[in-house]
Scaffold this active site. Structure first.
Site, PDB file in Angstrom:
ATOM      1  N   THR A 100     -25.014  46.758 -55.851  1.00  0.00           N
ATOM      2  CA  THR A 100     -25.190  46.973 -54.420  1.00  0.00           C
ATOM      3  C   THR A 100     -24.876  48.427 -54.117  1.00  0.00           C
ATOM      4  OG1 THR A 100     -24.549  44.689 -53.937  1.00  0.00           O
ATOM      5  CG2 THR A 100     -24.462  46.254 -52.115  1.00  0.00           C
ATOM      6  N   LYS A 176     -30.259  43.746 -49.182  1.00  0.00           N
ATOM      7  CA  LYS A 176     -28.987  43.214 -49.680  1.00  0.00           C
ATOM      8  C   LYS A 176     -27.865  43.467 -48.672  1.00  0.00           C
ATOM      9  CE  LYS A 176     -25.727  41.606 -52.351  1.00  0.00           C
ATOM     10  NZ  LYS A 176     -25.458  42.023 -53.728  1.00  0.00           N
ATOM     11  N   LYS A 248     -16.078  46.908 -50.079  1.00  0.00           N
ATOM     12  CA  LYS A 248     -17.083  47.924 -50.414  1.00  0.00           C
ATOM     13  C   LYS A 248     -18.404  47.722 -49.681  1.00  0.00           C
ATOM     14  CE  LYS A 248     -20.222  49.272 -54.062  1.00  0.00           C
ATOM     15  NZ  LYS A 248     -21.364  48.782 -53.278  1.00  0.00           N
TER      16      LYS A 248
END
Length: 286
Positions: A100, A176, A248
């Site tokens: 990601t 995503k 994150k």
């Protein structure tokens, strides 16, 4: 470019919560996989599943596919921009980024590799969790041109139950992050809802049972406890909280929104609060 088949070697870098079960699915399907991670114990775990272990990136020489599931943009960029690594791959190599990362990072890497006609690139973040990764049933959000997607299809057929071509490199990462924002917004709401019910002496299981057949239904509610398991796995692997998705990914969402000039007040709030919520609940559940 010559189409992939299962004789093509796969160099898989990053053997974490999703990377290791993905390697397991690939090996089980008959792909020759050489696995690398900066943690020797993670490489040993991949070898136990049938992969060949790599002591360094040099051991990936001759692989046709370079698949990356490393923690962040810096690691992805460093690997893709390692000339000796890319030059050591087999003819017509395919670089697949499952990490990601920021959309701008994936877009930039795609543009750079577009200048190299011998290398195909797919921005391919995944979703589904470690159990679906082990089954080869992940969802892949593929950002790529048509030729790269065609080349990658046999590989995706092994790791994924659903591959959605969402656009060019960068689009996969954007989708995503959008998925992560929806999920964490639902998770935050579920935590607050259960806290409210429990304040009135109603246990979490009862609320979740009702939500399962009501308008409050969600993947988060149906999979309650999932993030406790993931947090425990990260604890066992000594992954810092800052590199866990509930920290994150949310900061990546805020950064991507700032770059695009989009206001995401919910994401901003979640970036400040979600990590503490998930970690506190996981600690109570351990």
């Amino acid at each position: 470019m010559k189409q992939l088949d299962r004789s093509a070697g796969i160099g898989f870098v990053g053997l974490g919560n999703l990377g290791l079960p993905m390697v397991s699915a690939l090996v089980r399907a008959g792909w020759p996989v050489t696995a690398y991670d900066i943690r020797p114990n993670a490489v040993s775990a991949a070898v136990a599943k049938g992969a060949s272990g790599a002591a360094s990136l040099r051991d990936l020489a001759g692989c046709r596919v370079l698949a990356l599931a490393v923690p962040d943009d810096a690691a992805v960029s460093a690997l893709v921009r390692t000339p000796d690594l890319l030059a050591s791959l087999a003819d017509d190599p395919l670089v697949v980024v499952h990490s990601t990362v920021l959309p701008a990072t994936a877009k930039a890497l795609g543009q750079e590799l577009a200048d190299s006609p011998r290398t195909a690139f797919v921005d391919a973040p995944v979703s589904g969790g470690f159990e679906r990764a082990e089954r080869g049933d992940l969802t892949v959000m593929a950002g790529a041109n048509a030729e790269a997607l065609r080349l990658a299809q046999p590989y995706f057929d092994t790791i994924a139950g659903d591959v959605v071509h969402v656009g060019a490199p960068g689009a996969g990462s954007a989708v995503k992050l959008a998925n992560q924002l929806m999920m964490f917004a639902a998770l935050a709401g579920a935590h607050e809802a259960l806290d409210l019910a429990q304040a009135y002496d109603v246990d979490a299981a009862t609320v979740l049972k009702v939500a399962g057949t009501s308008t409050g239904d969600s993947w988060v509610a149906r999979s309650w406890g999932f993030f406790d398991q993931v947090a425990a796995a990260y604890d066992a692997a000594d992954v810092p909280v800052a590199y866990r998705p509930w920290s994150k990914d949310l900061w990546d969402i805020v950064a991507a929104a700032r770059t695009a000039g989009v206001s995401l007040p919910v994401a901003g709030l979640l970036a400040q609060t979600m990590a503490e919520t998930v970690e506190r609940h996981a600690a109570r559940s351990s």
